[in-house]
Write an enzyme that holds these catalytic residues in place. Structure first.
Site, PDB file in Angstrom:
ATOM      1  N   ARG A 101       0.855  -1.199   0.000  1.00  0.00           N
ATOM      2  CA  ARG A 101       0.000   0.000   0.000  1.00  0.00           C
ATOM      3  C   ARG A 101       0.889   1.246   0.000  1.00  0.00           C
ATOM      4  O   ARG A 101       0.576   2.245  -0.646  1.00  0.00           O
ATOM      5  CB  ARG A 101      -0.906   0.004   1.228  1.00  0.00           C
ATOM      6  CG  ARG A 101      -1.893  -1.139   1.284  1.00  0.00           C
ATOM      7  CD  ARG A 101      -2.720  -1.058   2.548  1.00  0.00           C
ATOM      8  NE  ARG A 101      -3.658  -2.159   2.707  1.00  0.00           N
ATOM      9  CZ  ARG A 101      -3.413  -3.260   3.399  1.00  0.00           C
ATOM     10  NH1 ARG A 101      -2.238  -3.439   3.965  1.00  0.00           N
ATOM     11  NH2 ARG A 101      -4.339  -4.197   3.530  1.00  0.00           N
ATOM     12  N   ASP A 161      -9.697  -4.178   8.728  1.00  0.00           N
ATOM     13  CA  ASP A 161      -8.772  -5.176   9.284  1.00  0.00           C
ATOM     14  C   ASP A 161      -9.429  -5.940  10.439  1.00  0.00           C
ATOM     15  O   ASP A 161      -9.257  -7.162  10.583  1.00  0.00           O
ATOM     16  CB  ASP A 161      -7.508  -4.476   9.814  1.00  0.00           C
ATOM     17  CG  ASP A 161      -6.748  -3.716   8.742  1.00  0.00           C
ATOM     18  OD1 ASP A 161      -6.251  -2.607   9.034  1.00  0.00           O
ATOM     19  OD2 ASP A 161      -6.678  -4.215   7.602  1.00  0.00           O
ATOM     20  N   ARG A 164     -11.753  -8.587   9.288  1.00  0.00           N
ATOM     21  CA  ARG A 164     -10.990  -9.764   8.859  1.00  0.00           C
ATOM     22  C   ARG A 164     -10.502 -10.565  10.069  1.00  0.00           C
ATOM     23  O   ARG A 164     -10.493 -11.799  10.061  1.00  0.00           O
ATOM     24  CB  ARG A 164      -9.819  -9.319   7.988  1.00  0.00           C
ATOM     25  CG  ARG A 164     -10.257  -8.793   6.641  1.00  0.00           C
ATOM     26  CD  ARG A 164      -9.169  -8.024   5.924  1.00  0.00           C
ATOM     27  NE  ARG A 164      -9.610  -7.691   4.553  1.00  0.00           N
ATOM     28  CZ  ARG A 164      -9.057  -6.731   3.813  1.00  0.00           C
ATOM     29  NH1 ARG A 164      -8.032  -6.020   4.292  1.00  0.00           N
ATOM     30  NH2 ARG A 164      -9.509  -6.471   2.597  1.00  0.00           N
ATOM     31  N   HIS A 186      -2.779   0.898   8.772  1.00  0.00           N
ATOM     32  CA  HIS A 186      -3.511  -0.030   7.881  1.00  0.00           C
ATOM     33  C   HIS A 186      -2.466  -0.502   6.883  1.00  0.00           C
ATOM     34  O   HIS A 186      -2.415  -0.056   5.740  1.00  0.00           O
ATOM     35  CB  HIS A 186      -4.668   0.687   7.195  1.00  0.00           C
ATOM     36  CG  HIS A 186      -5.378  -0.177   6.195  1.00  0.00           C
ATOM     37  ND1 HIS A 186      -5.937  -1.390   6.501  1.00  0.00           N
ATOM     38  CD2 HIS A 186      -5.608   0.016   4.870  1.00  0.00           C
ATOM     39  CE1 HIS A 186      -6.469  -1.918   5.420  1.00  0.00           C
ATOM     40  NE2 HIS A 186      -6.280  -1.079   4.412  1.00  0.00           N
TER      41      HIS A 186
HETATM   42  N1  LIG Z   1      -8.696   2.000   3.264  1.00  0.00           N
HETATM   43  C1  LIG Z   1      -9.054   0.776   2.852  1.00  0.00           C
HETATM   44  O1  LIG Z   1      -9.325  -0.140   3.665  1.00  0.00           O
HETATM   45  C2  LIG Z   1      -9.148   0.503   1.386  1.00  0.00           C
HETATM   46  C3  LIG Z   1      -9.863  -0.615   0.911  1.00  0.00           C
HETATM   47  C4  LIG Z   1      -9.927  -0.832  -0.478  1.00  0.00           C
HETATM   48  C5  LIG Z   1      -9.297   0.053  -1.352  1.00  0.00           C
HETATM   49  N2  LIG Z   1      -8.618   1.109  -0.853  1.00  0.00           N
HETATM   50  C6  LIG Z   1      -7.995   2.109  -1.735  1.00  0.00           C
HETATM   51  O2  LIG Z   1      -9.020   2.878  -2.347  1.00  0.00           O
HETATM   52  C7  LIG Z   1      -8.525   3.402  -3.586  1.00  0.00           C
HETATM   53  C8  LIG Z   1      -9.508   3.077  -4.694  1.00  0.00           C
HETATM   54  O3  LIG Z   1      -9.540   1.688  -4.902  1.00  0.00           O
HETATM   55  P1  LIG Z   1     -10.478   1.119  -6.102  1.00  0.00           P
HETATM   56  O4  LIG Z   1     -10.327  -0.352  -6.106  1.00  0.00           O
HETATM   57  O5  LIG Z   1     -11.818   1.726  -5.975  1.00  0.00           O
HETATM   58  O6  LIG Z   1      -9.731   1.736  -7.379  1.00  0.00           O
HETATM   59  P2  LIG Z   1     -10.418   2.092  -8.792  1.00  0.00           P
HETATM   60  O7  LIG Z   1      -9.274   2.305  -9.733  1.00  0.00           O
HETATM   61  O8  LIG Z   1     -11.478   1.123  -9.098  1.00  0.00           O
HETATM   62  O9  LIG Z   1     -11.120   3.504  -8.498  1.00  0.00           O
HETATM   63  C9  LIG Z   1     -10.375   4.677  -8.278  1.00  0.00           C
HETATM   64  C10 LIG Z   1     -11.133   5.782  -8.996  1.00  0.00           C
HETATM   65  O10 LIG Z   1     -10.489   7.010  -8.709  1.00  0.00           O
HETATM   66  C11 LIG Z   1     -10.624   7.807  -9.858  1.00  0.00           C
HETATM   67  N3  LIG Z   1      -9.668   8.914  -9.773  1.00  0.00           N
HETATM   68  C12 LIG Z   1      -8.336   8.861  -9.947  1.00  0.00           C
HETATM   69  N4  LIG Z   1      -7.808  10.093  -9.775  1.00  0.00           N
HETATM   70  C13 LIG Z   1      -8.847  10.922  -9.496  1.00  0.00           C
HETATM   71  C14 LIG Z   1      -8.965  12.309  -9.202  1.00  0.00           C
HETATM   72  N5  LIG Z   1      -7.870  13.110  -9.187  1.00  0.00           N
HETATM   73  N6  LIG Z   1     -10.186  12.831  -8.934  1.00  0.00           N
HETATM   74  C15 LIG Z   1     -11.283  12.025  -8.947  1.00  0.00           C
HETATM   75  N7  LIG Z   1     -11.250  10.701  -9.207  1.00  0.00           N
HETATM   76  C16 LIG Z   1     -10.037  10.173  -9.482  1.00  0.00           C
HETATM   77  C17 LIG Z   1     -10.358   6.862 -11.018  1.00  0.00           C
HETATM   78  O11 LIG Z   1     -10.851   7.383 -12.232  1.00  0.00           O
HETATM   79  C18 LIG Z   1     -11.107   5.608 -10.540  1.00  0.00           C
HETATM   80  O12 LIG Z   1     -12.414   5.571 -11.037  1.00  0.00           O
HETATM   81  C19 LIG Z   1      -7.146   2.786  -3.768  1.00  0.00           C
HETATM   82  O13 LIG Z   1      -6.158   3.666  -3.301  1.00  0.00           O
HETATM   83  C20 LIG Z   1      -7.199   1.551  -2.872  1.00  0.00           C
HETATM   84  O14 LIG Z   1      -5.923   1.118  -2.447  1.00  0.00           O
HETATM   85  C21 LIG Z   1      -8.526   1.356   0.484  1.00  0.00           C
HETATM   86  O1  LIG Z   2      -4.964  -3.918   0.445  1.00  0.00           O
HETATM   87  C1  LIG Z   2      -5.310  -3.072  -0.386  1.00  0.00           C
HETATM   88  O2  LIG Z   2      -4.558  -2.594  -1.261  1.00  0.00           O
HETATM   89  C2  LIG Z   2      -6.741  -2.582  -0.362  1.00  0.00           C
HETATM   90  C3  LIG Z   2      -7.221  -2.338   1.048  1.00  0.00           C
HETATM   91  O3  LIG Z   2      -6.321  -1.559   1.790  1.00  0.00           O
HETATM   92  C4  LIG Z   2      -7.569  -3.615   1.787  1.00  0.00           C
HETATM   93  O4  LIG Z   2      -7.026  -3.806   2.911  1.00  0.00           O
HETATM   94  O5  LIG Z   2      -8.385  -4.375   1.260  1.00  0.00           O
END
Ligand SMILES: NC(=O)c1ccc[n+]([C@@H]2O[C@H](COP(=O)([O-])OP(=O)(O)OC[C@H]3O[C@@H](n4cnc5c(N)ncnc54)[C@H](O)[C@@H]3O)[C@@H](O)[C@H]2O)c1
Ligand SMILES: O=C(O)C[C@H](O)C(=O)O
Length: 309
Positions: A101, A161, A164, A186
């Site tokens: 990450r 987390d 899980r 995280h």
């Molecule tokens: N915190 C958590 O537990 C957790 C869990 C899952 C995913 N994530 C994170 O969330 C983020 C998104 O994951 P995802 O699977 O949805 O990715 P994704 O690629 O499906 O979606 C990301 C979206 O962001 C858009 N985007 C990119 N730059 C942008 C901007 N400047 N302004 C507006 N929109 C913009 C893209 O067009 C895309 O549609 C990733 O960083 C991922 O690691 C975090």
């Molecule tokens: O692990 C990742 O990259 C996505 C998210 O943070 C998760 O824990 O599912």
């Protein structure tokens, strides 16, 4: 009396959720909230304008199937976020198999900096729930760049987390899992709080922790991303704000002296309600938990310095 009742009802604040990022996680959170909450408005912003519009259209059709007719709009113009009670930020890149990450930090920090400015121009009163990874660093960047008070900006990571962890403990036959929290980063330095765990016949936790730490990568390797677990975790936090549940949960929050740390966002127990972070719950963590938290804070502060903070 009837008129007054109607008048009061008409004054009931409309619940509006804004999204910046309408990708896998953002759209799945919107779909979850549509089913679980009585939201009057949903607005999805994405740089991929057609994606945001298409998601809005699809969500509106789903809502009709539930007898719900909220206003749902999508686009690339941040003005549609105006009046959001909470803005959920998933904008940015997601990791690919083999990445950590933290590898996303530099690129996503630039995105979050721009998103923060645009949210403050369009919906300055909103609470902001950050999901974009690495979420603890992105929560800090969002807080710094938005200029909002620290209670209004928080991140979702340890909530997922901890879900899980509960599943893993259940599969090991642990019963009556009243509380089982992951705290800290995280990321690879996350830890199981031994001080706070409340369950029957808890096993040796080293192996359990390793499973929880690396299971997301296993999911990503197989299906390309995680979004159902993240969506439920995010919904739990959104619900706490919109319905002012004042639920206690692990959240990435900006510390200012709590647990002895400042100027960092990291996963700790917090009470979430209509004001966002209502309270950081400073449990007297045992020495091992404190050492683990210190380790996460040290790592996060080193990475913040690399990002220029
Ligand atoms: N915190 C958590 O537990 C957790 C869990 C899952 C995913 N994530 C994170 O969330 C983020 C998104 O994951 P995802 O699977 O949805 O990715 P994704 O690629 O499906 O979606 C990301 C979206 O962001 C858009 N985007 C990119 N730059 C942008 C901007 N400047 N302004 C507006 N929109 C913009 C893209 O067009 C895309 O549609 C990733 O960083 C991922 O690691 C975090
Ligand atoms: O692990 C990742 O990259 C996505 C998210 O943070 C998760 O824990 O599912």
């Amino acid at each position: 009396m009837y008129f007054n009742f109607v008048k009061e009802q008409s004054e009931v604040a409309k619940m509006k959720i804004g999204f910046v990022g309408a990708g896998r996680v953002g759209s799945t959170i919107a779909f979850t909230c549509l089913q679980q909450l009585d939201v009057e408005e949903i607005a999805l912003v994405d740089i991929m304008e057609n994606l945001a519009i298409g998601e809005a259209m699809d969500l509106a059709h789903a809502a009709a199937g539930l007898g719900k007719y909220p206003e749902i709009v999508g686009g690339s113009d941040y003005s549609i976020l105006e009046g959001s009670d909470i803005v959920v930020v998933t904008a940015g890149s997601a990791r690919k198999p083999g990445m950590s990450r933290l590898d996303l930090a530099m690129k996503n920090a630039g995105i979050i900096k721009d998103v923060a400015r645009k949210i403050m121009e369009s919906s300055p009163e909103s609470k902001i729930l950050v999901i974009t990874n690495p979420v603890d660093l992105m929560t800090y960047v969002m807080w710094k760049e938005s200029g909002k008070s620290r209670n209004e900006v928080f991140g979702m990571g340890n909530m997922l987390d901890s879900m899980r962890l509960k599943r893993t403990l259940h599969e090991l036959g642990v019963k009556n899992i009243n509380k089982a929290w992951i705290l800290g980063e995280h990321g690879d330095s996350m830890f199981i709080s031994r001080t706070l765990i409340d369950a029957e016949n808890v096993p040796e936790l080293e192996k359990v922790l390793s499973e929880v730490r690396f299971v997301a990568a296993e999911v990503i390797k197989r299906k390309g991303a995680t979004f159902y677990g993240p969506a439920i975790a995010a919904y739990r936090m959104i619900n706490a704000v919109l319905n002012n549940t004042k639920e206690e949960m692990p959240a990435s929050v900006i510390l200012k002296g709590e647990f002895g740390f400042s100027d960092v966002s990291v996963g700790v127990p917090a009470i979430i309600g209509k004001n966002g972070v209502e309270k950081i719950v400073e449990y007297p963590l045992d020495p091992q938990d404190m050492e683990n938290l210190r380790n996460s804070v040290k790592l996060l502060k080193e990475r913040l310095k690399e990002l220029g903070y």
